[in-house]
Design a protein around this motif. Structure first.
Motif, PDB file in Angstrom:
ATOM      1  N   UNK A  98       0.650  -1.251  -0.068  1.00 22.60           N
ATOM      2  CA  UNK A  98       0.010   0.110  -0.045  1.00 22.60           C
ATOM      3  C   UNK A  98       0.790   1.095  -0.010  1.00 22.60           C
ATOM      4  N   UNK A  99       2.066   1.216   0.758  1.00 29.97           N
ATOM      5  CA  UNK A  99       3.073   2.149   0.717  1.00 29.97           C
ATOM      6  C   UNK A  99       3.623   2.655  -0.607  1.00 29.97           C
ATOM      7  N   UNK A 100       3.844   1.672  -1.210  1.00 29.57           N
ATOM      8  CA  UNK A 100       4.652   1.721  -2.696  1.00 29.57           C
ATOM      9  C   UNK A 100       3.542   2.098  -3.516  1.00 29.57           C
ATOM     10  N   UNK A 101       2.222   1.581  -3.425  1.00 25.90           N
ATOM     11  CA  UNK A 101       1.242   2.007  -4.297  1.00 25.90           C
ATOM     12  C   UNK A 101       0.915   3.723  -4.243  1.00 25.90           C
ATOM     13  N   UNK A 102       0.975   4.271  -2.949  1.00 28.75           N
ATOM     14  CA  UNK A 102       0.776   5.477  -2.451  1.00 28.75           C
ATOM     15  C   UNK A 102       1.772   6.335  -2.917  1.00 28.75           C
ATOM     16  N   UNK A 103       3.082   5.893  -2.793  1.00 22.98           N
ATOM     17  CA  UNK A 103       4.193   6.691  -3.270  1.00 22.98           C
ATOM     18  C   UNK A 103       4.249   6.864  -4.779  1.00 22.98           C
ATOM     19  N   UNK A 104       3.794   5.741  -5.729  1.00 24.44           N
ATOM     20  CA  UNK A 104       3.783   5.662  -7.050  1.00 24.44           C
ATOM     21  C   UNK A 104       2.805   6.497  -7.358  1.00 24.44           C
TER      22      UNK A 104
END
Length: 192
Positions: A98-104
């Motif tokens: 979820x963190x990687x998705x939000x950063x992307x």
């Protein structure tokens, strides 16, 4: 890029701006990779991660995963040693996704290069003993099987930092995601 074990391990709750002083070759290679990326790339996100745990992948990993390993040893009724003086901030793998998705999404929506270094860990500093106790409670195992020992009493053939717990304030402020507790992550892991 994921970076592990870059802090010296002599204090609690490292911040991203703290000096990186790894105590082993593995950590030194991670610091070298981080330095290369910082000097060679105009667009990057470096994620300084702790122990990543969660359910088995769709294509099973041949190496034993940490929570599953602890659960299997305790389920056999075997007494096992865990360090009471080595601390980490384990992060649940789905929080990491979820963190990687939000950063992307942030990078794409802003449309400009990102240069970000952020600690990614769970919300609590836990010892290896506390990790094992959480697995025992969730899995219904005897905590008496957990034998607390000092990390200094075992020669692992390589230095390991004592406390690389991380302050994740920057993570929460940047992406607006608060990782779940270790016990909740263990519960989700063992339910799969």
């Amino acid at each position: 890029i994921f970076i592990f074990l870059v802090y010296e391990g002599t204090k609690s709750f490292y911040k991203e701006e703290d000096e990186t002083l790894p105590v082993n070759v593995y950590g030194k290679s991670k610091v070298a990779a981080e330095q290369f990326i910082r000097t060679s790339c105009s667009n990057f996100t470096i994620l300084r991660s702790s122990i990543i745990y969660g359910p088995q992948t769709v294509s099973p990993v041949p190496k034993s995963l940490p929570i599953q390993w602890i659960d299997s040893v305790l389920a056999k009724g075997e007494t096992i040693q865990f360090f009471y003086d080595e601390y980490r901030c384990p992060v649940y793998v789905k929080d990491l996704v979820h963190i990687i998705q939000a950063l992307s999404i942030r990078w794409i929506s802003e449309g400009k290069p990102m240069q970000l270094v952020v600690n990614i860990g769970g919300p609590a500093r836990v010892s290896r003993v506390q990790m094992a106790e959480a697995v025992a409670h969730v899995g219904g195992h005897k905590t008496s099987l957990i034998n607390p020992v000092s990390a200094l009493s075992v020669d692992r053939g390589v230095n390991s930092p004592s406390d690389i717990s991380m302050d994740i304030t920057k993570l929460i402020q940047t992406v607006g995601i608060s990782p779940i507790t270790f016990t909740d992550g263990v519960r989700l892991t063992l339910e799969c």
